[in-house]
Design a protein around this motif. Structure first.
Motif, short mmCIF file in Angstrom:
data_model
loop_
_atom_site.label_atom_id
_atom_site.label_comp_id
_atom_site.label_asym_id
_atom_site.label_seq_id
_atom_site.Cartn_x
_atom_site.Cartn_y
_atom_site.Cartn_z
N ARG A 140 -33.83 -22.27 -52.63
CA ARG A 140 -33.86 -22.44 -54.08
C ARG A 140 -32.95 -23.58 -54.52
NH1 ARG A 140 -34.53 -16.85 -53.58
NH2 ARG A 140 -32.30 -16.50 -53.51
N ASP A 141 -31.79 -23.70 -53.87
CA ASP A 141 -30.88 -24.80 -54.20
C ASP A 141 -31.52 -26.15 -53.87
OD1 ASP A 141 -28.99 -22.95 -55.01
OD2 ASP A 141 -27.86 -23.03 -53.11
N GLN B 263 -31.35 -18.40 -50.73
CA GLN B 263 -30.73 -19.21 -51.78
C GLN B 263 -30.66 -20.70 -51.40
OE1 GLN B 263 -30.07 -18.08 -54.86
NE2 GLN B 263 -29.79 -20.26 -55.33
N ILE C 254 -31.32 -13.28 -51.23
CA ILE C 254 -30.08 -14.06 -51.24
C ILE C 254 -30.02 -14.99 -50.03
CG2 ILE C 254 -27.56 -13.86 -50.96
CD1 ILE C 254 -27.80 -11.37 -52.84
N LEU D 88 -34.07 -14.38 -59.78
CA LEU D 88 -33.29 -15.45 -59.16
C LEU D 88 -33.86 -16.84 -59.46
CD1 LEU D 88 -32.57 -13.77 -55.72
CD2 LEU D 88 -30.92 -14.20 -57.56
N ARG E 139 -37.02 -11.73 -56.95
CA ARG E 139 -37.06 -13.18 -56.81
C ARG E 139 -37.27 -13.89 -58.16
NH1 ARG E 139 -37.23 -15.11 -51.62
NH2 ARG E 139 -37.08 -13.46 -50.06
#
Length: 198
Positions: A80-81, A77, A74, A117, A114
C-alpha cells in the motif's frame, strides 16, 4: 465450464505455470506507471493450505478470523505504501451473486479490513451470469495476466496466460467499464459479515 477465459482473451497469449505467472507479475508490476486492476469472479476459491484466517472462519471463530485477517493485511502495508508513493491507481473489482457463498462471507471480513486500510474495492452484480466472466490482472495498457483456475466449482490456480496483445488489453479494459455502466453496484460491506444468517 465456469469462468473460463474466451478464445479472444487467449489469442496470442502464452500459458505460464504458477511460478511463471508470479514471475511475470513481478516484471509487469515494475513497469506499471498508472493503473493496476484486478477482476475477481469466482464465488469460491481454494486458498493455499495453512491459511489460518480461513481455517478460523471454518470453525466459526469470527473474532479470531478478523484478528488474523487484520494481521495479514498489515503485512501488506509495504505494498500500500508503494502504491501511494508511485501514485498508482490500484483497484479490485469483485463480482458477486446472492446468496453469498461461505467463501465470500469470509472474504467480506477481509474486504472490510482492507477497505478500512485504504484499499479500493468495487462490488458488482454483473449484467450477465457471473460464470461468463473470468479473473485477470491488468497493468496499465502493456500487460495482462489471465488466471487459469481450471473448470471445477472452486477456483484453484494452476497457472495462467500472459498477453501483450493490444486488442486483448483494450477489450479487458472495457470489462470493468461495462460493469460500471451496466452492472448493479453492490454495497455488501454495509451488512456485517459477522452477523449469522437467519
Amino acid at each position: 465450464m465456469m469462468h473460463q477465459p474466451p478464445a479472444w482473451a487467449l489469442d496470442g497469449s502464452e500459458w505460464l505455470t504458477l511460478e511463471g505467472f508470479l514471475e511475470a507479475f513481478g516484471e509487469a508490476w515494475v513497469r506499471t506507471e498508472c493503473r493496476f486492476l484486478k477482476l475477481e469472479c469466482w464465488q469460491s476459491y481454494r486458498e493455499a493450505d495453512g491459511v489460518r484466517s480461513q481455517e478460523a472462519f471454518q470453525t466459526g471463530d469470527i473474532a479470531l478470523t478478523r484478528r488474523l485477517l487484520e494481521e495479514e493485511a498489515i503485512e501488506d502495508q509495504p505494498l500500500r505504501d508503494e502504491v501511494r508513493s508511485r501514485n498508482l491507481g490500484f483497484t479490485r473489482v469483485r463480482l458477486l451473486t446472492y446468496p453469498l457463498s461461505d467463501y465470500l462471507r469470509y472474504e467480506m471480513i477481509n474486504f472490510e479490513v482492507r477497505s478500512r486500510l485504504g484499499e479500493r474495492i468495487e462490488f458488482f452484480l454483473p449484467p450477465s451470469p457471473v460464470q461468463n466472466y473470468f479473473d485477470f490482472l491488468l497493468f496499465d495498457s502493456h500487460t495482462a495476466l489471465i488466471h487459469d483456475y481450471g473448470s471445477g466449482p472452486i477456483g484453484y490456480q494452476s497457472g495462467g496466460w500472459l498477453t501483450h496483445a493490444r486488442k486483448t488489453l483494450n477489450s479487458l479494459a472495457d470489462i470493468p467499464a461495462d460493469l460500471r455502466a451496466h452492472g448493479e453496484r453492490a454495497w455488501p460491506l454495509e451488512d456485517s459479515p459477522d452477523r449469522p444468517r437467519a
